[in-house]
Design an enzyme around this catalytic site. Structure first.
Site, PDB file in Angstrom:
ATOM      1  N   ASP A 182      27.451  45.025  37.149  1.00 49.53           N
ATOM      2  CA  ASP A 182      27.066  44.659  38.507  1.00 49.53           C
ATOM      3  C   ASP A 182      26.878  45.826  39.452  1.00 49.53           C
ATOM      4  O   ASP A 182      26.119  45.742  40.414  1.00 49.53           O
ATOM      5  CB  ASP A 182      28.231  43.869  39.124  1.00 49.53           C
ATOM      6  CG  ASP A 182      28.090  42.403  38.883  1.00 49.53           C
ATOM      7  OD1 ASP A 182      27.002  41.967  38.503  1.00 49.53           O
ATOM      8  OD2 ASP A 182      29.094  41.695  39.068  1.00 49.53           O
TER       9      ASP A 182
HETATM   10  C1  GLC Z   1      32.730  41.221  36.994  1.00 47.96           C
HETATM   11  C2  GLC Z   1      31.671  40.155  37.116  1.00 47.96           C
HETATM   12  C3  GLC Z   1      30.760  40.147  35.923  1.00 47.96           C
HETATM   13  C4  GLC Z   1      30.232  41.528  35.629  1.00 47.96           C
HETATM   14  C5  GLC Z   1      31.369  42.510  35.492  1.00 47.96           C
HETATM   15  C6  GLC Z   1      30.893  43.923  35.316  1.00 47.96           C
HETATM   16  O1  GLC Z   1      33.629  40.877  36.007  1.00 47.96           O
HETATM   17  O2  GLC Z   1      32.262  38.903  37.261  1.00 47.96           O
HETATM   18  O3  GLC Z   1      29.686  39.280  36.152  1.00 47.96           O
HETATM   19  O4  GLC Z   1      29.464  41.483  34.469  1.00 47.96           O
HETATM   20  O5  GLC Z   1      32.156  42.457  36.658  1.00 47.96           O
HETATM   21  O6  GLC Z   1      30.240  44.399  36.439  1.00 47.96           O
END
Ligand code: GLC
Length: 800
Positions: A485
């Site tokens: 993210d």
């Molecule tokens: C958090 C989010 C997930 C994402 C991860 C890595 O766990 O919920 O959607 O893939 O972070 O960024």
């Protein structure tokens, strides 16, 4: 058996009861559990703190929880005790009074769907069993008080439930109106908490609905307290309420104030005598239904039965996969909390925890897709329901609402181009587990249009969209971000090797499905797509020993050995390339060895070898606002770290796979609780690493993608039992020293009793299988309908 697993400073695993037993209340942070049915959800800490809600945590909150508070878990479902001779008081949950721990005895059994807190102080033993029965929107606190002293004791108990004003935002922001509009009252032994909740969308669209909550007990109360300020008193808090100090309940419960449910019971106990009081805290339609709804659980026998139902329900669902291996630690976690946590995330997504407020995230598309992968055999109907919601979170062009709120018909599209690639993996896993091919033909909605489409059509749209969203080099574009993210450099068209590998996994699943349902032309088309991306990954995407992470639109590379100031290697695409089958076994082994060399550590594998130190929102993204060594910025992000267990198992390196599992698993965390801090019995989101000033600190426990993947890794890849369209695949990848193991697995209603022998001490490879005594070729137990358990013998060894 469980005695051989070492005990930690704060607790131990009780394998036979599938419990984690907390032996002292002052855990480094509150350690939580979930109590729930399909409607009502309660988060509860080891000292009884935590929120509760019905259906939707945004609109229908019953018990308040003050986030970012000190201590963290206030308020709670307290049961205060008072000795009316000495005027001394304490709490059966330790909190909030925090009696000197040297002078009391405490235990909290964290179980499947319940917490049992036992507390002994000054000759009075209390035991409270907290659970949520399956058939009512309420929680039960089942209290037994026993006089274990030699004197007659004159006691009072005071329960404490602090009600929230329903709407989570309202409760937080509407500080004037909420208490002024409260309509609490005391009626026939019940404290009724009621007020109007605005479930509209704003000032120009108010929609007030009256809600009812209540707190009631099985025994007639001696007195009551219905107002927080009157109960606690000025300039005090839950630790020293004025009513406990004076021993005089207020009998005040009037409109306009902060409602609490507090019932006093006053009684005398002779030595060895016990008293049982059952409290119910729940939600009702109206005043009348407070009394009709709560009638059943005023009865002790009904409560006992409901508790057994909760426990039995979990035993049955978790018993659909039960393993006995030479490794007791592996068994204890896989048979209990690995499955239990995955069962929670598959239903709760990231909705509410001590880190999630229950408002902001709804159902995350990629998260919920992955959450379904681990415990499908335990909750196939729930999985179908959630998968249907996810299918309906697609737009007509095949893109997904990154977050959706199906109850409120709200869909937020955000441009994460990995999203639409997950669905096929999840739908295929569902059909493999259940054999429910009909699901593919169900006609479901798209966001924003009237026309529906079959589930299969939805899947094709996802694949077509992914194919369209390719960049300059022909690999998949990142969009706003991919799985990571916070790696969101802003050029939507940069290419992601992770999403490209994910696309290959997704397309591979689709090809397998399409072959089974017999659509030859489509197979060819999808195969071409797969082959193209496979090739590109190994050319444009390959860095020499591992895969690059991202190719920017201007040609710069994230994750390359040539980089000097930023990371040379990122974790995510490497295990996914193995899962995608795009890399040869020989090359893959070298690649994963490099991952271990650069990213491996005591806790698992870091996201990248070098974190970002300089704030650079435009060019790198929000990962640069995170301190180096935590979260996505080079910590062990457990979700991604668990993929290494899968990848190594796929390559047949069972010893490595197990070693990585052990780095991450609960029994390991249990031996370093003061550094790990969060619940050892469930996985958390990440573990901090250097250069962060603490190495090994865990944060964001319970609702993490790690839950499902630890289940997938251990059950489907180490033990290697995978549902397939035509049967159950047994493909273990185990430590070579194991002589074998025993597995019970329920698959489409049939119980398979599987004995695996490993006379040649290999890590992978099945020589032959006998099903009900008959030898079969290959390692797939063909599915056939029967009501009886099926005995299976699997012999591992080298193929000639
Ligand atoms: C958090 C989010 C997930 C994402 C991860 C890595 O766990 O919920 O959607 O893939 O972070 O960024």
């Amino acid at each position: 058996m469980q005695n051989r697993i070492a005990k930690g400073k704060y607790g131990y695993f009780d394998a036979a009861r599938r419990e984690y037993v907390i032996t002292r209340p002052d855990t480094p942070r509150p350690w939580y559990n979930y109590l729930m049915n399909d409607s009502y959800v309660a988060l509860i800490s080891n000292t009884s703190g935590g929120v509760s809600y019905d259906k939707d945590p945004t609109l229908y909150r019953l018990l308040r929880y003050r986030y970012q508070n000190v201590p963290y878990d206030r308020p709670g479902r307290y049961v205060y005790m008072r000795d009316n001779n000495s005027d001394e008081y304490w709490s059966g949950c330790w909190a909030p009074v925090h009696t000197d721990i040297a002078k009391c005895k405490y235990e909290c059994r964290v179980g499947t769907g319940y917490n049992i807190i036992t507390f002994t102080y000054k000759g009075i033993k209390t035991q409270v069993t907290y659970f949520v029965p399956q058939d009512r929107q309420l929680e039960i606190w089942d209290l037994t008080i026993t006089n274990i002293s030699k004197k007659v004791r004159h006691l009072s108990t005071f329960s404490y439930a602090e009600f929230a004003f329903w709407g989570a935002m309202r409760d937080l922001l509407n500080i004037d109106n909420c208490p002024n509009m409260s309509l609490q009252e005391y009626m026939k032994g019940a404290i009724i908490h009621s007020s109007y909740n605005d479930i509209g969308t704003g000032l120009d669209n108010m929609n007030f609905v009256r809600h009812y909550g209540y707190h009631i007990s099985s025994e007639k109360p001696y007195a009551y307290n219905g107002d927080r300020d009157h109960f606690i008193g000025n300039y005090r808090d839950e630790r020293n309420p004025i009513v406990l100090e004076t021993g005089k309940s207020t009998n005040y419960c009037k409109t306009g104030g902060y409602p609490i449910g507090c019932l006093e019971h006053r009684f005398t106990l002779r030595p060895s005598q016990s008293k049982r009081i059952i409290y119910q805290t729940g939600i009702a339609k109206n005043e009348k239904s407070v009394f009709t709804d709560s009638r059943k659980y005023k009865n002790h026998a009904n409560v006992d039965r409901a508790f057994m139902e909760v426990k039995g329900g979990w035993d049955e669902r978790l018993g659909r996969f039960k393993v006995k291996t030479p490794d007791k630690e592996f068994d204890v976690v896989v048979n209990s909390f690995v499955q239990y946590q995955a069962s929670m995330t598959m239903r709760l997504s990231r909705s509410i925890s001590s880190y999630e407020w229950g408002m902001s995230r709804g159902m995350g598309f990629r998260d919920s897709c992955q959450d379904q992968l681990g415990m499908m055999q335990g909750f196939p109907k729930h999985a179908k329901l959630i998968i249907s919601c996810l299918v309906e979170a697609l737009y007509p062009d095949g893109s997904a609402a990154h977050n959706s709120y199906p109850l409120r018909n709200r869909y937020d599209r955000a441009g994460f181009y990995d999203d639409h690639n997950w669905l096929a993996i999840t739908v295929c896993r569902y059909i493999k587990e259940t054999g429910d091919f009909k699901f593919l033909k169900e006609r479901l909605k798209y966001v924003g249009i009237k026309k529906k489409g079959t589930v299969f059509e939805h899947l094709l749209k996802c694949n077509n969209l992914a194919w369209k969203l390719r960049g300059k080099n022909g690999l998949m574009q990142t969009g706003h971000a991919d799985w990571n993210d916070s790696l969101n450099p802003g050029d939507m068209e940069s290419e992601s090797t992770f999403t490209s590998a994910l696309f290959c996994v997704s397309t591979k699943e689709l090809i397998e499905l399409v072959k089974v349902i017999g659509k030859k032309k489509l197979v060819d088309k999808l195969q071409k797509r797969y082959d193209t991306i496979k090739k590109l990954l190994n050319t444009s995407g390959w860095d020499g020993t591992w895969y690059k992470r991202m190719i920017r639109t201007d040609g710069r590379i994230l994750g390359s050995k040539r980089n000097r100031s930023t990371a040379k290697i990122f974790l995510e695409p490497q295990p996914w390339a193995v899962m995608a089958g795009v890399i040869s076994v020989g090359r893959a082994k070298k690649m994963l060895d490099a991952v271990e060399k650069y990213l491996g550590c005591e806790d698992g594998h870091r996201v990248m070898d070098k974190g970002f130190d300089v704030f650079d929102m435009d060019d790198i993204g929000s990962v640069t606002v995170i301190p180096n060594g935590i979260k996505e910025n080079a910590s062990v992000f457990n979700h991604a770290s668990s993929w290494m267990i899968v990848a190594e198992a796929m390559l047949g390196r069972g010893d490595k796979s197990m070693e990585y599992f052990k780095r991450m698993c609960a029994t390991t965390k249990n031996m370093k609780p003061d550094i790990h801090e969060v619940e050892p019995y469930v996985a958390c989101q990440y573990i901090s690493q250097k250069p962060f000033h603490i190495v090994g600190r865990g944060r964001n426990s319970w609702l993490t993608g790690t839950a499902s993947w630890m289940a997938v890794a251990s059950m489907q890849y180490i033990i290697g039992c995978r549902a397939e369209y035509k049967g159950l695949r047994i493909d273990p990848s185990i430590p070579a020293k194991w002589k074998g193991f025993y597995l019970e697995r329920v698959f489409r209603g049939i119980r398979y009793l599987i004995t695996v022998r490993n006379p040649q001490h290999v890590s992978k490879g099945v020589k032959y299988i006998k099903v009900s005594g008959v030898r079969i070729d290959g390692n797939l137990i063909p599915y056939r309908k029967t009501t009886k358990p099926i005995n299976v013998t699997v012999v591992m060894g080298m193929q000639k």
